[in-house]
Design a protein around this motif. Structure first.
Motif, PDB file in Angstrom:
ATOM      1  N   ARG A  77      41.236 -12.542 -13.505  1.00 18.91           N
ATOM      2  CA  ARG A  77      40.733 -12.963 -14.813  1.00 18.91           C
ATOM      3  C   ARG A  77      41.699 -12.399 -15.852  1.00 18.91           C
ATOM      4  O   ARG A  77      41.443 -11.345 -16.447  1.00 18.91           O
ATOM      5  N   PRO A  78      42.842 -13.073 -16.043  1.00 22.27           N
ATOM      6  CA  PRO A  78      43.895 -12.494 -16.889  1.00 22.27           C
ATOM      7  C   PRO A  78      43.461 -12.365 -18.349  1.00 22.27           C
ATOM      8  O   PRO A  78      42.812 -13.254 -18.905  1.00 22.27           O
ATOM      9  N   HIS A  79      43.820 -11.234 -18.931  1.00 21.68           N
ATOM     10  CA  HIS A  79      43.474 -10.947 -20.318  1.00 21.68           C
ATOM     11  C   HIS A  79      44.396  -9.867 -20.859  1.00 21.68           C
ATOM     12  O   HIS A  79      45.071  -9.170 -20.093  1.00 21.68           O
ATOM     13  N   ILE A  80      44.382  -9.743 -22.182  1.00 22.33           N
ATOM     14  CA  ILE A  80      45.114  -8.670 -22.859  1.00 22.33           C
ATOM     15  C   ILE A  80      44.110  -7.967 -23.761  1.00 22.33           C
ATOM     16  O   ILE A  80      43.601  -8.552 -24.722  1.00 22.33           O
ATOM     17  N   THR A  81      43.817  -6.718 -23.454  1.00 20.28           N
ATOM     18  CA  THR A  81      42.860  -5.939 -24.233  1.00 20.28           C
ATOM     19  C   THR A  81      43.535  -5.429 -25.498  1.00 20.28           C
ATOM     20  O   THR A  81      44.600  -4.827 -25.431  1.00 20.28           O
TER      21      THR A  81
END
Length: 169
Positions: free
Chosen positions: A113-117
């Motif tokens: 679940r690719p993401h950038i925090t």
């Protein structure tokens, strides 16, 4: 003999794209806990010093850069992240999971679940405020993945080990 530190594998993105996320992270992540740059984690805990891992990454980097769609902003209890969409990345990640299966922890066996925090470790109220503010002007956009990064996990901060750039061999 000292056991090597666990290795983290990230997806590297173009510097101009990274600047956008890093500026948001610097502005909204609490300074006392912001000891990492913005990043996209692919694997959270692989054995450090395992040559098959870096060999596999180098082999799979013989490809053109990937386009990722920044397709949303998600709020979790104490923070905010930009979500990413790329069928090509999902395929690449599944191939890496297969190659790394003997070493995967439960978290790394899950679908990506690719993401950038850009914000974490704040109150739910602060997270909701930022989510609302960012969502009001959000329009999906594309960024470019340029390669893999490997990092040594140091119980908090990470130490950069290697950057493996994508190329069109």
């Amino acid at each position: 003999m000292t056991q090597p530190k666990p290795m983290i594998v990230t997806l590297e993105i173009a510097a101009d794209d990274m600047l956008f996320f890093q500026q948001l992270r610097d502005a909204h992540f609490p300074a006392h806990a912001n000891y990492l740059d913005a990043h996209i984690t692919l694997f959270h805990r692989l054995p450090g010093g395992e040559p098959a891992i870096t060999d596999t990454l180098a082999k799979l980097a013989a490809r053109p850069p990937l386009s990722l769609q920044v397709n949303g902003i998600v709020k979790f209890t104490n923070g905010i992240a930009y979500t990413l969409f790329s069928p090509e990345l999902q395929t690449l990640h599944a191939e890496l999971q297969t190659a790394f299966m003997p070493w995967l922890v439960r978290q790394d066996k899950q679908p990506l679940r690719p993401h950038i925090t850009i914000q974490n470790k704040v109150t739910a109220f602060k997270a909701a405020q930022l989510h609302s503010t960012l969502l009001a002007s959000f329009t999906p956009f594309a960024i470019q993945a340029t390669g893999f990064g490997t990092w040594s996990y140091l119980r908090g901060p990470w130490k950069a080990l290697q950057k493996i750039n994508f190329n069109k061999r």
